[in-house]
Design an enzyme around this catalytic site. Structure first.
Site, PDB file in Angstrom:
ATOM      1  N   ARG A   1      37.495 -18.866 -23.903  1.00 14.01           N
ATOM      2  CA  ARG A   1      36.475 -19.434 -24.779  1.00 14.01           C
ATOM      3  C   ARG A   1      36.889 -20.924 -25.708  1.00 14.01           C
ATOM      4  O   ARG A   1      36.233 -21.776 -25.678  1.00 14.01           O
ATOM      5  CB  ARG A   1      35.859 -18.402 -25.901  1.00 14.01           C
ATOM      6  CG  ARG A   1      34.759 -18.857 -26.775  1.00 14.01           C
ATOM      7  CD  ARG A   1      34.259 -17.692 -27.439  1.00 14.01           C
ATOM      8  NE  ARG A   1      33.757 -17.843 -28.817  1.00 14.01           N
ATOM      9  CZ  ARG A   1      32.559 -18.273 -29.104  1.00 14.01           C
ATOM     10  NH1 ARG A   1      31.525 -18.242 -27.847  1.00 14.01           N
ATOM     11  NH2 ARG A   1      32.074 -18.550 -30.095  1.00 14.01           N
TER      12      ARG A   1
ATOM     13  N   LYS B   1      27.427 -12.742 -32.388  1.00 13.98           N
ATOM     14  CA  LYS B   1      27.986 -12.415 -33.630  1.00 13.98           C
ATOM     15  C   LYS B   1      26.785 -12.456 -34.636  1.00 13.98           C
ATOM     16  O   LYS B   1      25.915 -13.722 -34.445  1.00 13.98           O
ATOM     17  CB  LYS B   1      28.910 -13.549 -33.932  1.00 13.98           C
ATOM     18  CG  LYS B   1      29.928 -13.061 -35.126  1.00 13.98           C
ATOM     19  CD  LYS B   1      31.040 -13.881 -35.128  1.00 13.98           C
ATOM     20  CE  LYS B   1      32.111 -13.381 -36.182  1.00 13.98           C
ATOM     21  NZ  LYS B   1      33.114 -14.426 -36.353  1.00 13.98           N
TER      22      LYS B   1
ATOM     23  N   TYR C   1      38.240 -23.528 -33.076  1.00 15.40           N
ATOM     24  CA  TYR C   1      38.569 -23.176 -31.659  1.00 15.40           C
ATOM     25  C   TYR C   1      38.951 -24.233 -30.536  1.00 15.40           C
ATOM     26  O   TYR C   1      39.389 -23.965 -30.008  1.00 15.40           O
ATOM     27  CB  TYR C   1      36.914 -23.009 -31.392  1.00 15.40           C
ATOM     28  CG  TYR C   1      36.679 -21.392 -31.352  1.00 15.40           C
ATOM     29  CD1 TYR C   1      36.745 -20.756 -32.397  1.00 15.40           C
ATOM     30  CD2 TYR C   1      36.568 -20.661 -30.173  1.00 15.40           C
ATOM     31  CE1 TYR C   1      36.256 -19.629 -32.612  1.00 15.40           C
ATOM     32  CE2 TYR C   1      36.325 -19.208 -30.185  1.00 15.40           C
ATOM     33  CZ  TYR C   1      35.953 -18.829 -31.385  1.00 15.40           C
ATOM     34  OH  TYR C   1      36.018 -17.341 -31.374  1.00 15.40           O
TER      35      TYR C   1
ATOM     36  N   HIS D   1      28.146 -20.873 -32.912  1.00 13.29           N
ATOM     37  CA  HIS D   1      28.870 -20.833 -34.261  1.00 13.29           C
ATOM     38  C   HIS D   1      27.825 -21.254 -35.150  1.00 13.29           C
ATOM     39  O   HIS D   1      26.905 -22.183 -35.181  1.00 13.29           O
ATOM     40  CB  HIS D   1      29.957 -21.827 -34.432  1.00 13.29           C
ATOM     41  CG  HIS D   1      31.373 -21.486 -33.413  1.00 13.29           C
ATOM     42  ND1 HIS D   1      32.349 -22.415 -33.194  1.00 13.29           N
ATOM     43  CD2 HIS D   1      31.705 -20.049 -33.228  1.00 13.29           C
ATOM     44  CE1 HIS D   1      33.016 -21.602 -32.398  1.00 13.29           C
ATOM     45  NE2 HIS D   1      32.765 -20.617 -32.648  1.00 13.29           N
TER      46      HIS D   1
ATOM     47  N   ARG E   1      31.974 -14.643 -26.378  1.00 10.64           N
ATOM     48  CA  ARG E   1      32.942 -14.124 -27.168  1.00 10.64           C
ATOM     49  C   ARG E   1      33.376 -12.646 -26.209  1.00 10.64           C
ATOM     50  O   ARG E   1      32.707 -12.151 -25.402  1.00 10.64           O
ATOM     51  CB  ARG E   1      32.565 -13.579 -28.428  1.00 10.64           C
ATOM     52  CG  ARG E   1      32.000 -14.683 -29.448  1.00 10.64           C
ATOM     53  CD  ARG E   1      31.372 -14.161 -30.558  1.00 10.64           C
ATOM     54  NE  ARG E   1      31.078 -15.276 -31.611  1.00 10.64           N
ATOM     55  CZ  ARG E   1      29.939 -15.941 -31.803  1.00 10.64           C
ATOM     56  NH1 ARG E   1      28.950 -15.728 -30.841  1.00 10.64           N
ATOM     57  NH2 ARG E   1      29.687 -16.864 -32.437  1.00 10.64           N
TER      58      ARG E   1
ATOM     59  N   HIS F   1      39.962 -14.040 -24.541  1.00  9.77           N
ATOM     60  CA  HIS F   1      39.307 -14.971 -25.331  1.00  9.77           C
ATOM     61  C   HIS F   1      39.727 -16.504 -25.355  1.00  9.77           C
ATOM     62  O   HIS F   1      39.211 -17.212 -25.886  1.00  9.77           O
ATOM     63  CB  HIS F   1      39.444 -14.299 -27.095  1.00  9.77           C
ATOM     64  CG  HIS F   1      38.572 -15.036 -27.881  1.00  9.77           C
ATOM     65  ND1 HIS F   1      36.882 -14.508 -27.871  1.00  9.77           N
ATOM     66  CD2 HIS F   1      38.742 -15.831 -28.870  1.00  9.77           C
ATOM     67  CE1 HIS F   1      36.733 -15.261 -28.789  1.00  9.77           C
ATOM     68  NE2 HIS F   1      37.595 -15.959 -29.460  1.00  9.77           N
TER      69      HIS F   1
END
Length: 289
Positions: free
Chosen positions: A242, A170, A274, A265, A145, A239
């Site tokens: 990713r 995250k 994504y 995730h 990220r 980003h």
């Protein structure tokens, strides 16, 4: 029979890692579809799905009480049907996978995220200097990220073990990411020229930790160098790498659940958001044993 099969589908989604609410919505979407067609679920064809797709585009929005369904909601309905027939195929309840190829629209372009092709990624590596290769390795090769990329310190790199530790991703989740021997070589070469005592792995021209806007500028310069058109460059940021690696892993046969683990995730549906992959490619992936 259909009630039992739908319940099995619901359980299948939970096992796959979908949230309970999402699994229930997928279950209901399929139930509505089968009620609409009034056909045995084993007799459904792509034509039936396309007819339902056209119906959904015109259907009133029952939640808001006015207007029609958002295009994203229509796509979620169709995705539920796709998942249901993937479930039937995986459990050998059907011998062939239902092919669903919908007409492309501008709204579809707005829905998906801009990514780079595998060939374009290779071109970026060819144009990149030592520092830029390490950045590509982190953002694309390790799928970090933006916040994780900015936060990487030298101490997070374990060269002997070929591992990158994300100590606080995250939701403060720790993640361990393996990297290849080529990535290790790039890191060693880059670090051999670094004499600063700063903890950050990647520094800007002022000798401080590189931030997102600088990563974006660097990537856009590389994109321009390999001939990507200006309008497309505007839609690509660091980003995007990713998103790109997630899609490429799927294209190369990795299962969605494994991609979820790689990206860190919590939910499988986040991983689906994504990825940007064509229906033909998805069908090919699903038939890989």
């Amino acid at each position: 029979m259909i009630a039992t099969t739908l319940k099995q589908f619901y359980d299948y989604l939970l096992i796959k890692g979908y949230k309970e609410e999402t699994s229930r919505n997928r279950y209901l979407n399929v139930h509505y579809f089968l009620s609409f067609t009034k056909k045995d679920f084993l007799q459904i064809t792509e034509t039936d799905v396309k007819i339902y797709y056209d119906y959904l585009k015109q259907r009133p929005n029952k939640v808001k009480g006015k207007g029609t369904l958002k295009h994203t909601s229509v796509l979620h309905h169709i995705r539920s049907i796709e998942l249901f027939y993937l479930f039937l195929f995986e459990l050998k309840k059907t011998e062939t996978l239902l092919q669903i190829e919908l007409p492309k629209s501008k709204q579809d372009d707005d829905f998906v995220r801009e990514i780079l092709t595998q060939a374009e990624i290779q071109q970026l590596y060819k144009k990149a200097n030592a520092k830029e290769k390490v950045i590509l390795n982190l953002a694309y090769g390790c799928g970090l990220r933006v916040s994780e990329l900015v936060a990487v310190n030298k101490e997070d790199i374990y060269l002997k073990e070929n591992l990158l530790i994300v100590p606080k991703g995250k939701y403060s989740k720790r993640r361990i990411i393996p990297f290849t021997e080529k990535m290790k070589e790039d890191l060693l070469f880059f670090l051999s020229s670094e004499t600063t005592q700063e903890p950050a792995l990647i520094l800007n021209t002022k000798g401080t930790r590189m931030q997102q806007w600088t990563y974006n500028s660097l990537l856009k310069r590389l994109l321009k160098a390999i001939g990507i058109e200006t309008e497309r460059i505007k839609r690509i940021g660091i980003h995007s790498l990713r998103h790109s690696v997630a899609t490429h892993l799927l294209e190369n046969g990795m299962k969605l659940e494994q991609v979820r683990e790689f990206l860190g995730h919590e939910q499988l549906e986040t991983t689906q958001i994504y990825t940007h992959i064509s229906q033909t490619q998805l069908n090919e992936i699903r038939t890989v044993p």
